[in-house]
Motif scaffolding. Structure first.
Motif, short mmCIF file in Angstrom:
data_model
loop_
_atom_site.label_atom_id
_atom_site.label_comp_id
_atom_site.label_asym_id
_atom_site.label_seq_id
_atom_site.Cartn_x
_atom_site.Cartn_y
_atom_site.Cartn_z
N ASP A 36 -19.25 9.89 -0.17
CA ASP A 36 -20.07 10.07 0.86
C ASP A 36 -21.13 8.84 -0.44
O ASP A 36 -21.65 8.26 -0.77
CB ASP A 36 -21.18 11.15 0.70
N GLY A 37 -21.27 7.72 1.14
CA GLY A 37 -22.24 6.75 1.60
C GLY A 37 -21.56 5.42 1.05
O GLY A 37 -21.87 4.70 0.95
N MET A 38 -19.77 5.57 0.97
CA MET A 38 -18.93 4.44 0.13
C MET A 38 -18.31 4.61 1.48
O MET A 38 -17.20 4.09 1.68
CB MET A 38 -18.82 4.71 -0.33
N SER A 39 -18.44 4.86 2.72
CA SER A 39 -17.60 4.46 4.11
C SER A 39 -16.99 2.62 3.95
O SER A 39 -17.31 2.25 3.60
CB SER A 39 -18.96 4.15 5.68
N GLY A 40 -15.59 3.39 3.74
CA GLY A 40 -14.66 2.43 4.66
C GLY A 40 -13.99 2.12 2.72
O GLY A 40 -12.74 1.15 2.84
N PHE A 41 -13.58 2.78 2.22
CA PHE A 41 -13.17 3.19 0.81
C PHE A 41 -12.57 5.23 0.59
O PHE A 41 -13.11 5.76 1.18
CB PHE A 41 -14.35 3.41 -0.33
N ILE A 42 -11.15 4.60 0.11
CA ILE A 42 -10.37 6.15 0.13
C ILE A 42 -9.75 5.76 -1.75
O ILE A 42 -10.26 5.03 -2.14
CB ILE A 42 -9.33 5.38 0.86
N ILE A 43 -9.49 6.95 -1.41
CA ILE A 43 -9.24 7.78 -3.38
C ILE A 43 -7.49 7.41 -2.83
O ILE A 43 -7.35 8.65 -2.31
CB ILE A 43 -9.52 8.82 -3.67
N THR A 44 -6.49 6.61 -3.75
CA THR A 44 -5.55 6.61 -4.01
C THR A 44 -5.02 7.40 -5.30
O THR A 44 -5.25 7.46 -5.86
CB THR A 44 -4.91 5.24 -3.81
N ARG A 45 -4.17 8.52 -3.99
CA ARG A 45 -3.63 9.68 -4.77
C ARG A 45 -2.53 9.95 -5.54
O ARG A 45 -1.45 8.35 -5.76
CB ARG A 45 -3.78 11.08 -4.01
N PRO A 46 -1.53 10.05 -6.93
CA PRO A 46 -0.58 9.34 -7.33
C PRO A 46 0.99 8.78 -6.70
O PRO A 46 1.62 8.06 -6.64
CB PRO A 46 -0.26 10.22 -8.13
N ARG A 47 1.08 10.53 -5.45
CA ARG A 47 1.55 9.47 -4.83
C ARG A 47 1.67 8.57 -3.62
O ARG A 47 2.99 7.99 -3.35
CB ARG A 47 1.98 11.30 -4.16
N GLY A 48 0.68 8.64 -3.56
CA GLY A 48 0.14 7.62 -2.60
C GLY A 48 0.53 6.26 -3.60
O GLY A 48 0.74 5.39 -2.76
N TYR A 49 0.05 6.21 -4.21
CA TYR A 49 0.14 4.93 -5.25
C TYR A 49 1.78 4.63 -5.90
O TYR A 49 2.08 4.10 -5.53
CB TYR A 49 -0.33 4.83 -6.56
N ALA A 50 2.31 6.09 -5.87
CA ALA A 50 4.05 5.41 -6.30
C ALA A 50 4.62 4.90 -4.83
O ALA A 50 5.42 3.92 -4.89
CB ALA A 50 4.28 7.51 -5.98
N LEU A 51 4.19 5.30 -3.36
CA LEU A 51 4.78 4.26 -2.74
C LEU A 51 4.05 2.83 -3.13
O LEU A 51 4.99 1.86 -2.16
CB LEU A 51 4.25 4.82 -1.36
N TRP A 52 2.57 2.01 -2.78
CA TRP A 52 2.63 1.34 -3.02
C TRP A 52 3.65 0.42 -4.36
O TRP A 52 3.47 -0.33 -4.56
CB TRP A 52 0.81 0.94 -3.44
N GLU A 53 3.57 1.32 -5.43
CA GLU A 53 4.18 0.68 -6.34
C GLU A 53 5.83 0.69 -5.97
O GLU A 53 6.45 -0.44 -6.83
CB GLU A 53 4.37 1.81 -8.06
N ALA A 54 6.27 1.02 -5.00
CA ALA A 54 7.81 1.14 -4.81
C ALA A 54 7.75 -0.16 -3.70
O ALA A 54 8.52 -1.19 -3.66
CB ALA A 54 8.53 2.51 -4.04
N VAL A 55 6.62 -0.30 -3.32
CA VAL A 55 6.87 -2.07 -2.40
C VAL A 55 6.45 -2.96 -2.99
O VAL A 55 7.36 -3.90 -3.31
CB VAL A 55 5.34 -2.22 -0.69
N GLN A 56 5.36 -2.88 -4.55
CA GLN A 56 5.12 -3.74 -5.66
C GLN A 56 6.79 -4.13 -6.52
O GLN A 56 7.15 -5.55 -6.68
CB GLN A 56 4.27 -3.19 -6.54
N ASP A 57 7.42 -3.34 -5.92
CA ASP A 57 8.63 -4.08 -7.52
C ASP A 57 9.79 -4.31 -6.22
O ASP A 57 10.28 -5.63 -6.96
CB ASP A 57 9.83 -2.60 -7.05
#
Length: 491
Positions: A36-57
């Protein structure tokens, strides 16, 4: 609320796309909204970050194969550095977050939280380049940036802080720098089409929408099922403006001092938003096997008297697939029935389900089920690794074909203002029209429909094999058309 109810997607992709998207992201375990109070920010969970890692790779491998080296630069940029390239300051000033204090002490100079890094990277490129022998220089960094403009958070699509990569290069000539620009655009196109199963259009941004300070901004654009476009990645030919501002010069073979030509290029986790939006459905997340954290889930189905045999058979299959490099989840939980497990793994987007029960054990076979459409087939246990890879290819082809059909059916032509407004208003998608090149002609479309020119195709490209502007007037005024414009609403 029971687990069964919590697992289900309650919103409709077709009728309430935004709410549906947010529900899929949350229930598939990809991200949460920030505090609360930080509109516009998200917490990326492990499964979401795994998708980013796949794109990174996928990208990192391509970058390094073409001479790029990774580096890292500070996230804070002195205001004086940012001001050395006036177009960057003017382009990003409303979105810059500033640090004014360190502890209790007021800083002598404000520090910008990087909205992009040209202004901190270019000065060091200047130090590293002395001779033509130092060129080309290619660096890339994986980092986050902050742009204080998100008014409504849409995870991965629109957030104040987001993850991306940004590449920066210096070259001896315009020709070499332009080749670099198109090479990176090619690689972005490859990742979308060969890794994410999303077809894209490629071209350049109109002059009034190019990166601040750039000579040319090139782009790949992906169409979402709700008819809006996503700017998938951009690659900029910066000309010599940044090199002049930051003194990136070199001595040529004749010992003459020359100004370098530079590029920058980037892809953000907006690609994940496009991935989720394009393929997922009212049952939840749908992922291609290329990026799925779990490519296969094995669900054993047993009764008390068959449990040991079924589990042993399922474990053997899991071991064989893991040994072949397949990402496998064996769901042998006692407390959940097979139907619950099916629904849960469908929600999480696993591309291929393998079901094994007493019949499969007896027949030395498996049942394979595709996530995108529920197609079910039986296959022999022998040679299963090759069979699974064949099914991965089939699942990928299904996803790409569906996305391609959406794109091909959503590019329409228009020859006047009414056609543009009416077509976008009724159908969404892209409207291809002759354009005079004047930004003012875009204003009415933008004001009435929040649509804009997202792409000007390269002459002779697949998007513009027969330029419709030849011999025509601009669809929005009476002036002569000079190029083709693709209008669309966008994320």
């Amino acid at each position: 609320m029971s687990d069964e109810q919590e697992l289900g997607i309650t919103e409709s992709k077709e009728h309430s796309t935004g709410e549906w998207y947010a529900e899929v992201v949350r229930k598939a375990g990809l991200a949460n909204y920030g505090p609360d109070g930080m509109s516009g920010f998200i917490i990326t969970r492990p499964r979401g970050y795994a998708l980013w890692e796949a794109v990174q790779d996928a990208l990192d491998t391509r970058f390094k194969a073409t001479g790029v080296q990774n580096a890292y630069f500070p996230m804070l940029i002195p205001e004086s550095y940012l001001e050395r390239e006036k177009d960057v300051v003017e382009g990003f000033d409303p979105e810059v977050a500033w640090v004014t204090h360190g502890g209790y002490e007021e800083l002598e100079e404000r520090l910008a939280v990087r909205p992009t890094s040209e202004s901190i990277i270019a000065p060091y490129m200047s130090q590293w380049v002395r001779s033509h022998r130092d060129l080309p220089l290619r660096v890339n960094q994986w980092c986050s940036v902050v742009r204080w403009e998100a008014t409504e958070t849409k995870p991965f699509f629109r957030t104040k802080e987001f993850l991306w990569q940004e590449g920066h290069t210096a070259h001896a000539s315009e020709e070499e720098a332009w080749s670099e620009t198109t090479t990176r655009l090619d690689q972005y196109e490859e990742v979308y089409e060969d890794v994410l199963a999303i077809p894209v259009l490629r071209g350049k941004k109109p002059e009034h929408d190019k990166f601040p300070g750039a000579d040319t901004t090139t782009t790949v654009e992906a169409l979402m099922p709700d008819g809006k476009s996503v700017q998938g990645a951009t690659s900029h030919y910066l000309g010599q403006s940044f090199a002049e501002a930051f003194d990136i010069t070199y001595t040529d073979e004749d010992e003459e001092e020359r100004v370098a030509h530079t590029t920058s290029w980037g892809l953000s986790w907006r690609a994940l938003g496009a991935l989720i939006m394009t393929h997922s459905d009212d049952q939840g997340l749908v992922l291609p096997p290329t990026v799925a954290p779990e490519q296969v889930v094995i669900v054993p189905i047993w009764q008390a008297e068959t449990k040991d045999d079924v589990l042993e058979y399922a474990e053997g299959i899991a071991d064989d697939l893991r040994g072949a490099g397949v990402r496998v989840e064996l769901d042998d939980r006692d407390g959940r029935n097979p139907g619950f497990k099916f629904n849960e793994w469908e929600l999480k987007g696993v591309p291929l389900r393998i079901e094994v029960g007493p019949n499969e054990v007896e027949e030395d076979s498996v049942t394979l089920v595709h996530r995108p459409d529920g197609e079910s087939t039986s296959a022999d246990r022998e040679g299963l690794v090759d069979t699974v890879h064949d099914h991965f290819d089939t699942v990928y082809a299904k996803l790409y074909a569906n996305a391609e059909e959406t794109l091909e059916g959503s590019v329409r032509e228009a020859t006047d203002r009414a056609d543009i407004l009416g077509t976008i208003g009724q159908h969404g998608g892209y409207v291809k029209a002759p354009w005079c090149g004047d930004e003012a002609c875009e204003a009415e479309v933008k004001d009435q429909l929040a649509a804009e020119i997202v792409l000007v195709p390269f002459e002779g490209s697949e998007s513009d094999t027969e330029p419709i502007h030849e011999g025509e007037t601009c669809a929005l005024c009476d002036d002569e058309a000079v190029e083709t414009a693709y209008f669309a609403q966008s994320y």
